[in-house]
Design a protein around this motif. Structure first.
Motif, PDB file in Angstrom:
ATOM      1  N   ARG A  24     -17.705  -8.477   1.867  1.00 45.28           N
ATOM      2  CA  ARG A  24     -18.327  -6.798   2.097  1.00 45.28           C
ATOM      3  C   ARG A  24     -19.757  -7.153   2.923  1.00 45.28           C
ATOM      4  N   SER A  25     -19.826  -8.672   3.421  1.00 49.12           N
ATOM      5  CA  SER A  25     -20.973  -9.580   3.667  1.00 49.12           C
ATOM      6  C   SER A  25     -20.400  -9.500   5.373  1.00 49.12           C
ATOM      7  N   ALA A  26     -19.392  -9.592   5.634  1.00 49.17           N
ATOM      8  CA  ALA A  26     -18.814  -9.888   6.751  1.00 49.17           C
ATOM      9  C   ALA A  26     -18.878  -9.240   7.861  1.00 49.17           C
ATOM     10  N   SER A  27     -18.991  -8.866   8.664  1.00 54.57           N
ATOM     11  CA  SER A  27     -19.376  -7.960   9.966  1.00 54.57           C
ATOM     12  C   SER A  27     -17.910  -7.436  10.608  1.00 54.57           C
ATOM     13  N   ARG A  28     -16.631  -8.152  10.319  1.00 51.02           N
ATOM     14  CA  ARG A  28     -15.102  -8.162  10.434  1.00 51.02           C
ATOM     15  C   ARG A  28     -14.432  -8.408   9.914  1.00 51.02           C
ATOM     16  N   VAL A  29     -13.411  -8.354   8.953  1.00 54.67           N
ATOM     17  CA  VAL A  29     -12.585  -8.558   7.758  1.00 54.67           C
ATOM     18  C   VAL A  29     -11.436  -8.732   8.805  1.00 54.67           C
ATOM     19  N   GLY A  30     -10.585  -9.683   8.774  1.00 52.44           N
ATOM     20  CA  GLY A  30      -8.910 -10.020   9.290  1.00 52.44           C
ATOM     21  C   GLY A  30      -8.272  -9.971   8.145  1.00 52.44           C
ATOM     22  N   VAL A  31      -7.130  -9.545   8.311  1.00 52.69           N
ATOM     23  CA  VAL A  31      -6.557  -9.736   7.474  1.00 52.69           C
ATOM     24  C   VAL A  31      -4.592  -9.797   7.862  1.00 52.69           C
ATOM     25  N   LEU A  32      -4.118 -11.110   7.259  1.00 51.74           N
ATOM     26  CA  LEU A  32      -2.858 -11.230   7.805  1.00 51.74           C
ATOM     27  C   LEU A  32      -1.670 -11.982   6.695  1.00 51.74           C
ATOM     28  N   GLY A  33      -0.545 -11.661   6.461  1.00 54.84           N
ATOM     29  CA  GLY A  33       0.648 -11.865   5.789  1.00 54.84           C
ATOM     30  C   GLY A  33       1.720 -11.631   6.717  1.00 54.84           C
ATOM     31  N   PHE A  34       2.211 -12.979   7.332  1.00 53.37           N
ATOM     32  CA  PHE A  34       3.182 -12.851   8.130  1.00 53.37           C
ATOM     33  C   PHE A  34       5.045 -12.779   7.298  1.00 53.37           C
ATOM     34  N   SER A  35       5.559 -12.299   7.802  1.00 57.79           N
ATOM     35  CA  SER A  35       7.426 -12.674   7.880  1.00 57.79           C
ATOM     36  C   SER A  35       7.581 -11.733   6.172  1.00 57.79           C
ATOM     37  N   GLY A  36       7.723 -11.518   5.659  1.00 56.72           N
ATOM     38  CA  GLY A  36       7.687 -11.172   4.534  1.00 56.72           C
ATOM     39  C   GLY A  36       6.418 -10.373   3.597  1.00 56.72           C
ATOM     40  N   MET A  37       5.699 -11.739   3.610  1.00 55.86           N
ATOM     41  CA  MET A  37       4.237 -11.043   3.406  1.00 55.86           C
ATOM     42  C   MET A  37       3.506  -9.648   3.774  1.00 55.86           C
ATOM     43  N   PHE A  38       4.093  -9.660   5.083  1.00 61.58           N
ATOM     44  CA  PHE A  38       3.391  -8.679   5.356  1.00 61.58           C
ATOM     45  C   PHE A  38       3.011  -7.740   5.196  1.00 61.58           C
ATOM     46  N   PRO A  39       4.196  -6.678   4.268  1.00 59.22           N
ATOM     47  CA  PRO A  39       3.641  -5.951   3.656  1.00 59.22           C
ATOM     48  C   PRO A  39       2.394  -5.795   2.671  1.00 59.22           C
ATOM     49  N   ALA A  40       1.982  -6.720   2.121  1.00 60.99           N
ATOM     50  CA  ALA A  40       1.315  -7.320   1.043  1.00 60.99           C
ATOM     51  C   ALA A  40       0.123  -7.178   1.943  1.00 60.99           C
ATOM     52  N   ALA A  41       0.059  -7.637   3.121  1.00 62.01           N
ATOM     53  CA  ALA A  41      -1.091  -7.855   4.337  1.00 62.01           C
ATOM     54  C   ALA A  41      -1.316  -6.130   5.022  1.00 62.01           C
ATOM     55  N   PHE A  42      -0.703  -5.409   5.058  1.00 60.34           N
ATOM     56  CA  PHE A  42      -0.795  -4.487   5.456  1.00 60.34           C
ATOM     57  C   PHE A  42      -1.058  -3.360   4.782  1.00 60.34           C
ATOM     58  N   TYR A  43      -0.894  -3.070   3.500  1.00 60.17           N
ATOM     59  CA  TYR A  43      -1.294  -1.728   2.207  1.00 60.17           C
ATOM     60  C   TYR A  43      -2.827  -2.838   2.214  1.00 60.17           C
ATOM     61  N   LEU A  44      -3.247  -3.937   2.157  1.00 59.38           N
ATOM     62  CA  LEU A  44      -4.849  -4.153   1.852  1.00 59.38           C
ATOM     63  C   LEU A  44      -5.342  -4.238   2.683  1.00 59.38           C
ATOM     64  N   ARG A  45      -4.983  -3.995   4.551  1.00 58.09           N
ATOM     65  CA  ARG A  45      -5.613  -3.611   5.497  1.00 58.09           C
ATOM     66  C   ARG A  45      -6.128  -2.315   5.396  1.00 58.09           C
ATOM     67  N   TYR A  46      -5.091  -1.443   4.905  1.00 56.38           N
ATOM     68  CA  TYR A  46      -4.845  -0.041   5.238  1.00 56.38           C
ATOM     69  C   TYR A  46      -5.859   0.494   3.838  1.00 56.38           C
ATOM     70  N   VAL A  47      -6.515  -0.211   2.909  1.00 55.87           N
ATOM     71  CA  VAL A  47      -7.012   0.378   1.756  1.00 55.87           C
ATOM     72  C   VAL A  47      -8.239  -0.309   2.090  1.00 55.87           C
ATOM     73  N   LEU A  48      -8.433  -1.629   2.697  1.00 53.83           N
ATOM     74  CA  LEU A  48     -10.107  -2.000   2.778  1.00 53.83           C
ATOM     75  C   LEU A  48     -11.008  -0.981   4.116  1.00 53.83           C
ATOM     76  N   SER A  49      -9.524  -0.609   4.479  1.00 58.00           N
ATOM     77  CA  SER A  49      -9.929   0.315   6.345  1.00 58.00           C
ATOM     78  C   SER A  49     -11.217   1.391   5.137  1.00 58.00           C
ATOM     79  N   TYR A  50     -10.342   2.013   4.403  1.00 56.21           N
ATOM     80  CA  TYR A  50     -11.427   3.834   3.768  1.00 56.21           C
ATOM     81  C   TYR A  50     -12.531   2.499   3.530  1.00 56.21           C
ATOM     82  N   VAL A  51     -12.880   1.380   3.063  1.00 56.61           N
ATOM     83  CA  VAL A  51     -14.466   1.048   2.652  1.00 56.61           C
ATOM     84  C   VAL A  51     -15.417   0.318   3.635  1.00 56.61           C
ATOM     85  N   LEU A  52     -14.910  -0.590   4.196  1.00 59.49           N
ATOM     86  CA  LEU A  52     -15.722  -1.398   5.158  1.00 59.49           C
ATOM     87  C   LEU A  52     -14.999  -1.032   6.485  1.00 59.49           C
TER      88      LEU A  52
END
Length: 244
Positions: free
Chosen positions: A89-117
């Motif tokens: 919440r206190s961050a000006s920007r948030v970066g999310v990464l999950g490479f290779s097989g972890m990409f779907p989890a990172a994509f999901y988190l980024r997608y939902v976080l974008s509704y709040v932050l």
């Protein structure tokens, strides 16, 4: 040195009938770590090739997921999620990464976080966009890394960069000695053991659901307004199917 009798007693205390049995189990365990374990684990699934074993495999899969979810609940405290929510919440920007097989989890988190932050970016290794985005981040921002063994070399590089530049880092990983956890402000440990040959992401996604719930509670009424506004905007753009 250690005497032979001491070694034999140690093996017996671990439940092995002999040192040979202990050595064989130790060698098997070494062969099931790192990238070599995938072939070993895939081969284990061949024993379920008979039609009578299909139900057994499905039962083992769902039972394992239930146990891993319980493990996640036990390893991550509510206070851990609250602290991470405050950092995001206190961050000006948030970066999310999950490479290779972890990409779907990172994509999901980024997608939902974008509704709040306000500003959430997905670091993508497919086009190496993280090399362009990361240098713009500083200690007023935050980065979330999702990485499990065998760890992505790029993910470790990003974690080290965050540590060197004092960028608050949230590491979602599998062990406290994970290379992406060394420089992290917050470490969330998630089990990944599955009945298949690859890690399960179910506990990770469950963790993200809990984190997002705490984040909405942390942001407050403004988060509710943002969610309502974003979903209305998408609906107005015709992004959702409507029954005729």
């Amino acid at each position: 040195g250690v005497s032979t009798s001491t070694v034999i007693r140690f093996c017996a205390q671990l439940g092995f009938d002999s040192y040979q049995a202990f050595r064989d189990a130790f060698r098997a365990d070494l062969s099931s770590t790192g990238v070599s374990r995938y072939g070993v684990d895939a081969k284990q699934l061949l024993r379920y090739s008979g039609t009578d074993s299909v139900g057994v495999l499905w039962n083992q899969t769902t039972d394992n997921l239930v146990r891993r979810l319980v493990d996640t609940h036990n390893s991550v405290a509510a206070s851990d999620l609250q602290r991470v929510a405050k950092t995001l919440r206190s961050a000006s920007r948030v970066g999310v990464l999950g490479f290779s097989g972890m990409f779907p989890a990172a994509f999901y988190l980024r997608y939902v976080l974008s509704y709040v932050l306000n500003e959430v970016r997905l670091f993508d290794d497919r086009m190496s966009t993280f090399l362009e985005d990361l240098p713009r981040f500083d200690r007023g921002d935050a980065v979330v890394i999702v990485s499990f063994e065998p760890y992505s070399a790029d993910a470790v590089s990003v974690a080290n960069y965050c540590g060197d530049h004092r960028i608050p880092l949230v590491a979602v990983t599998d062990t406290p000695i994970s290379p992406v956890a060394r420089s992290a402000k917050h470490v969330l440990l998630v089990p990944t053991t599955s009945t298949g040959f690859y890690q399960t992401l179910v506990p990770t996604l469950a963790l993200f659901e809990g984190l997002i719930a705490y984040l909405v509670a942390e942001v407050g009424a403004e988060a509710v307004k943002r969610v309502e506004r974003e979903f209305k905007r998408r609906d107005d753009l015709g992004m959702y199917w409507r029954a005729p």
